[in-house]
Write an enzyme that holds these catalytic residues in place. Structure first.
Site, PDB file in Angstrom:
ATOM      1  N   ASN A 194     -22.693  27.247  -8.300  1.00 24.75           N
ATOM      2  CA  ASN A 194     -21.348  27.773  -8.582  1.00 24.75           C
ATOM      3  C   ASN A 194     -21.257  28.159 -10.056  1.00 24.75           C
ATOM      4  O   ASN A 194     -21.928  27.565 -10.902  1.00 24.75           O
ATOM      5  CB  ASN A 194     -20.284  26.710  -8.253  1.00 24.75           C
ATOM      6  CG  ASN A 194     -18.952  27.324  -7.879  1.00 24.75           C
ATOM      7  OD1 ASN A 194     -18.875  28.049  -6.890  1.00 24.75           O
ATOM      8  ND2 ASN A 194     -17.926  27.073  -8.654  1.00 24.75           N
TER       9      ASN A 194
ATOM     10  N   HIS B 158     -12.439  30.428   8.498  1.00 27.23           N
ATOM     11  CA  HIS B 158     -11.119  31.001   8.221  1.00 27.23           C
ATOM     12  C   HIS B 158     -10.923  32.347   8.900  1.00 27.23           C
ATOM     13  O   HIS B 158     -10.084  33.143   8.490  1.00 27.23           O
ATOM     14  CB  HIS B 158     -10.915  31.129   6.709  1.00 27.23           C
ATOM     15  CG  HIS B 158     -10.884  29.798   6.014  1.00 27.23           C
ATOM     16  ND1 HIS B 158     -10.998  29.640   4.662  1.00 27.23           N
ATOM     17  CD2 HIS B 158     -10.736  28.538   6.507  1.00 27.23           C
ATOM     18  CE1 HIS B 158     -10.944  28.350   4.339  1.00 27.23           C
ATOM     19  NE2 HIS B 158     -10.792  27.663   5.449  1.00 27.23           N
TER      20      HIS B 158
ATOM     21  N   CYS C  24       1.094  48.252  23.336  1.00 28.53           N
ATOM     22  CA  CYS C  24       2.489  47.838  23.561  1.00 28.53           C
ATOM     23  C   CYS C  24       3.380  48.041  22.340  1.00 28.53           C
ATOM     24  O   CYS C  24       4.575  47.764  22.402  1.00 28.53           O
ATOM     25  CB  CYS C  24       2.531  46.372  24.008  1.00 28.53           C
ATOM     26  SG  CYS C  24       2.251  45.227  22.653  1.00 28.53           S
TER      27      CYS C  24
ATOM     28  N   GLY D 269     -20.751  29.096  -4.242  1.00 24.66           N
ATOM     29  CA  GLY D 269     -19.584  29.924  -4.570  1.00 24.66           C
ATOM     30  C   GLY D 269     -18.276  29.450  -3.977  1.00 24.66           C
ATOM     31  O   GLY D 269     -17.474  30.269  -3.530  1.00 24.66           O
ATOM     32  N   THR D 270     -18.061  28.158  -3.994  1.00 26.41           N
ATOM     33  CA  THR D 270     -16.765  27.655  -3.523  1.00 26.41           C
ATOM     34  C   THR D 270     -16.252  26.582  -4.475  1.00 26.41           C
ATOM     35  O   THR D 270     -17.030  25.734  -4.928  1.00 26.41           O
ATOM     36  CB  THR D 270     -16.827  27.121  -2.072  1.00 26.41           C
ATOM     37  OG1 THR D 270     -15.608  26.413  -1.789  1.00 26.41           O
ATOM     38  CG2 THR D 270     -18.005  26.216  -1.802  1.00 26.41           C
TER      39      THR D 270
ATOM     40  N   CYS E 209       1.104  41.328  22.892  1.00 29.73           N
ATOM     41  CA  CYS E 209       0.331  41.316  24.154  1.00 29.73           C
ATOM     42  C   CYS E 209      -1.045  40.705  23.982  1.00 29.73           C
ATOM     43  O   CYS E 209      -1.796  40.600  24.935  1.00 29.73           O
ATOM     44  CB  CYS E 209       0.229  42.731  24.734  1.00 29.73           C
ATOM     45  SG  CYS E 209      -0.940  43.794  23.854  1.00 29.73           S
TER      46      CYS E 209
END
Ligand code: NAD
Length: 253
Positions: A225, A126, A162, A199-200, A137
Site C-alpha cells: 500500500n 461490493h 418497463c 491498495g486498500t 421489474c
C-alpha cells in the site's frame, strides 16, 4: 519496508521468496490497485468523496429518495471507469493465477479491471459498476451500454422494458453486502497459505477483518500500500509503494 530496520529492497526479496514458496495464494484488493489505471481512490484529495458527500449521494436511502443525484455522481464515475484499462498490477495477479499459485482475487473494486486483465476467479464484494438492474421489474443490464448512456447525460437511466429506474449493481452505503461473495471470501482466506493485500486502507468492514482471519488460519500476510493502514500490524511484510511497481517485482513477472 518490512519494519523500521529493513529496506524496501529486502522487503521485496522476502516477499518474492514467500510467493515462490506458497501454493494457495489469495489476493485482496482495493481502490489503490486501480489508481494507476486512472481511477482515483475515493478518499484521497481529488477523490469522489471530496466532491460528493457520500451521505448525500451514495447511500441506498439517498438513491431511493433522489436517483438523479446518485446518477449525477455516477456519470463522472462512468466516464472514468469506461476509459480505464488494467495496469501492470492487475496483469501480475492474472499471471499468478495462470501459474496455478493464485486461487482467487477478492476485490472491493467495482471497476471490472481484474477481469479485463484476465483474472478468472474474481470475488466481487461490493458488486460491479458495469452491471445494473431495474428497480421495478428487476431486468438485468450487463456491460457498458447503460453507462455510455449515463456518460452522454441520460440521467437517470431507465429500463427499456418497463421504464423503471435503473440502479448500478455496485453496493451503496447502507446496503447489505451480497452474502455469497462474502462467504466465498471467508472460505478462501481460511484456506490460503499466503494473503496478498493490495491498495486498500482496510477501513471498510467486514473486509478489514479478512487479513486477521487469514493470519489466524495459518496464512502469511503481505501488505502492499502507498500509505500505512490501521491493520499493518497483522502483516508479516509491509511494502510501501505503488502496486504497479511492487507487484511485478514480488510476483516475478
Ligand atoms: P480506500 O480509498 O479506502 O484506500 C485505498 C488505499 O490505496 C489507500 O490507503 C491509498 O494509500 C492506497 N493507494 C493509492 N494509490 C495506490 C497505488 N498506486 N498503489 C498502492 N496503493 C495505493 O479504498 P478501499 O479500501 O478499496 O475502500 C474504498 C471503497 O470504495 C471500496 O468499497 C470500493 O468499492 C470503492 N472504490 C472502488 C474503486 C474502484 O473500483 N476502482 C475506486 C474507488 C473506490
Amino acid at each position: 519496508m518490512t519494519d523500521n530496520h529493513t529496506s524496501l529492497e529486502d522487503g521485496i526479496r522476502e516477499a518474492r521468496a514467500l510467493v515462490e514458496s506458497s501454493s494457495r495464494i489469495v489476493a485482496l484488493t482495493g481502490a489503490g490497485i486501480s489508481v494507476d489505471s486512472g481511477i482515483p481512490d475515493f478518499r484521497s484529495e481529488g477523490g469522489l468523496w471530496k466532491r460528493f458527500d457520500p451521505h448525500e449521494y451514495a447511500t441506498i436511502e439517498s438513491f431511493e429518495r433522489n436517483p438523479e443525484k446518485f446518477w449525477t455522481m455516477g456519470r463522472e464515475l462512468a466516464e472514468t471507469i469506461l476509459l480505464a484499462k488494467p495496469n501492470e498490477a492487475h496483469s501480475a495477479l492474472a499471471k499468478l493465477e495462470d501459474s496455478g499459485k493464485l486461487c482467487c482475487v477478492i476485490t472491493q473494486n467495482i471497476d471490472n479491471l481484474h477481469q479485463a486483465a484476465g483474472s478468472r476467479e474474481v470475488i466481487e464484494l461490493h458488486g460491479n459498476y458495469l452491471r445494473a438492474y431495474c428497480t421495478s421489474c428487476k431486468a438485468e443490464y450487463v456491460g457498458d451500454e447503460v453507462h455510455r448512456g449515463v456518460a452522454r447525460g441520460d440521467i437517470p437511466p431507465k429500463c427499456e422494458k418497463c421504464g423503471g429506474i435503473l440502479k448500478s449493481e455496485a453496493i451503496l452505503f447502507g446496503e447489505p453486502l451480497p452474502k455469497g461473495p462474502m462467504e466465498h471470501a471467508i472460505k478462501a482466506c481460511r484456506e490460503a497459505d499466503l494473503l496478498l493485500v493490495i491498495g486498500t486502507s482496510l477501513s471498510v468492514y467486514p473486509v478489514a477483518f479478512l487479513p486477521q482471519l487469514a493470519k489466524d488460519s495459518g496464512a502469511r500476510v503481505i501488505l502492499v500500500n502507498l500509505e500505512g493502514t490501521n491493520r499493518d500490524g497483522v502483516a508479516d511484510i509491509v511494502l510501501r509503494g505503488r502496486a504497479t511497481h511492487l507487484l511485478p517485482s514480488i510476483i516475478g513477472v
